[in-house]
Design a protein around this motif. Structure first.
Motif, PDB file in Angstrom:
ATOM      1  N   PRO A  46      18.179  15.992  63.686  1.00  0.00           N
ATOM      2  CA  PRO A  46      19.452  15.528  64.274  1.00  0.00           C
ATOM      3  C   PRO A  46      20.457  15.094  63.215  1.00  0.00           C
ATOM      4  CG  PRO A  46      17.765  13.837  64.497  1.00  0.00           C
ATOM      5  CD  PRO A  46      17.073  15.049  63.943  1.00  0.00           C
ATOM      6  N   THR A  47      20.014  14.888  61.989  1.00  0.00           N
ATOM      7  CA  THR A  47      20.929  14.432  60.931  1.00  0.00           C
ATOM      8  C   THR A  47      21.486  15.581  60.115  1.00  0.00           C
ATOM      9  OG1 THR A  47      19.044  14.077  59.438  1.00  0.00           O
ATOM     10  CG2 THR A  47      19.794  12.194  60.734  1.00  0.00           C
ATOM     11  N   SER A  81      18.059  10.298  68.348  1.00  0.00           N
ATOM     12  CA  SER A  81      18.864  10.920  67.274  1.00  0.00           C
ATOM     13  C   SER A  81      18.407  10.479  65.882  1.00  0.00           C
ATOM     14  CB  SER A  81      20.362  10.613  67.466  1.00  0.00           C
ATOM     15  OG  SER A  81      20.821  11.164  68.683  1.00  0.00           O
TER      16      SER A  81
END
Length: 406
Positions: A46-47, A81
């Motif tokens: 997610p990063t 996330s």
């Protein structure tokens, strides 16, 4: 979550899988290579948005049920996330930091591991002594991962102006130890002992707060008197000091000299590269006075115990630096001089009392030539010029008294 729902396999099927990569669903995979079966969790970070794979361990050490639990935990992390692999790496780093390793313990480990690569056998003791005196009272018992800039400054500020050279060396040692700790995962972040771009913004430059600390040297006008006093002693340490003076050699080079390095007929002493500070072989022309000293100590030669030119009291062991210092202090009638300072005495004489070019004296001292272009073009070692200079140096030190007008 993966496109396939979780829990597609059974324990029996895991046992019978053939080579390949097989999915249980829910991003859980098992890679089979012969007898090897490795669980992994595959996902999009997610990063970064990149595909990643997090190992979960081998089967059967990690059962199907345990692998599913780990995959479920990773999916929950993704829903927040957060990259599960980054979370795990951060947790591992935190665990390493919480091992309680202190700066003192890490410093001891660093010195022990570096010692085999240090050519100077004195360095471990020098590092240990300086850190124990100056750093450990402030940060020795502090967890290495918790050391910050103010901790380093607590070490440096009290001595930065008064003992600048020593302080800068200690700073460098702290920096290397903290880098060592970071490599091992015992701390994170920038190194608080780094000079460029960090401490340079806080402390004044070393060159701006102190002058160069020269080794305490015998004045060139007094060296003859000191050499006479050394000659009156029958001790081998006094002979070694005289030899060091006549050859402008370092104490360690003299104390570690062995007879295989000496050519009495050729009047030359060849110090091998591994014993030289600059790691280059150094030929030393021997004046008559130095040859006479060698003839005196030749009677003590012990080929079965190291074959040292200047053996110490313990068989097979060289003289200590302290022994040479004591002999010089006794002859000079002061402790305010050092054996290494005799090299400064020689350099002052060459500059003030002779017309020899600077590079001849620098080569006699086995110093590196500072100018790279000059170093590239000068391939010889000016040996014959140095022999003539050392003969004149012997004449100078053989005169017991001189005045400023001589």
């Amino acid at each position: 979550m993966g496109r396939r729902p979780p829990n597609q396999m059974t324990a029996r099927r895991v046992e019978t899988l053939k080579d390949g990569v097989w999915g249980d669903g829910g991003n859980l995979w098992i890679t089979v290579r012969g007898r090897s079966r490795l669980w992994s969790f595959r996902y999009l970070s997610p990063t970064t948005g990149k595909r990643r794979e997090m190992g979960l361990g081998p089967y059967p050490d990690v059962s199907l049920a345990e692998a599913r639990d780990a995959a479920a935990d990773a999916r929950r992390t993704l829903r927040q996330s957060v990259d599960p692999l980054e979370r795990r790496e951060a947790a591992q780093a935190e665990a390493r930091r919480e091992t309680g390793l202190t700066f003192g313990t890490v410093a001891e480990r660093y010195i022990k591991e570096q010692t085999p690569g240090w050519r100077d056998p004195r360095l471990p003791g020098i590092w240990t002594s300086s850190l124990e005196r100056l750093a450990h009272p402030h940060i020795g018992d502090k967890t290495v991962g918790a050391i910050e800039t103010e901790d380093v400054l607590a070490v440096l500020r009290p001595i930065w102006a008064s003992k600048t050279e020593t302080a800068d060396r200690v700073r460098g040692r702290i920096e290397r130890i903290l880098d060592y700790a970071k490599t091992h995962g015992w701390r994170e972040g920038e190194n608080p002992a780094r000079w460029r771009g960090h401490l340079s913004n806080i402390l004044p430059k070393p060159s701006s707060v102190t002058t160069v600390e020269h080794r305490a040297a015998v004045d060139r006008k007094d060296i003859g008197k000191v050499m006479v006093a050394l000659s009156s002693s029958q001790g081998i340490a006094a002979k070694a000091v005289r030899f060091a003076c006549l050859t402008a050699a370092r104490s360690g080079e003299v104390r570690g000299a062995v007879w295989s390095e000496v050519d009495l007929k050729g009047k030359v002493w060849v110090v091998p590269a591994e014993r030289m500070k600059m790691a280059r072989e150094h030929r030393v022309p021997l004046p008559e006075g130095a040859l006479a000293i060698l003839q005196d100590v030749l009677l003590l030669r012990d080929q079965e115990a190291g074959d040292l030119v200047f053996p110490g009291q313990k068989r097979g062991k060289p003289l200590s630096d302290v022994a040479l210092s004591k002999a010089l202090h006794l002859a000079a009638e002061t402790k305010a001089v050092t054996v290494h300072g005799l090299r400064s005495t020689f350099r002052d004489w060459a500059a003030e009392e002779t017309d020899y070019p600077r590079e001849v004296a620098e080569m006699a001292l086995a110093h590196a030539i500072g100018d790279k272009v000059e170093a590239a073009y000068r391939r010889g070692d000016l040996f014959e010029k140095r022999r003539q200079m050392m003969d004149e140096w012997e004449c100078w030190v053989s005169e017991p008294s001189r005045t400023a007008g001589d």
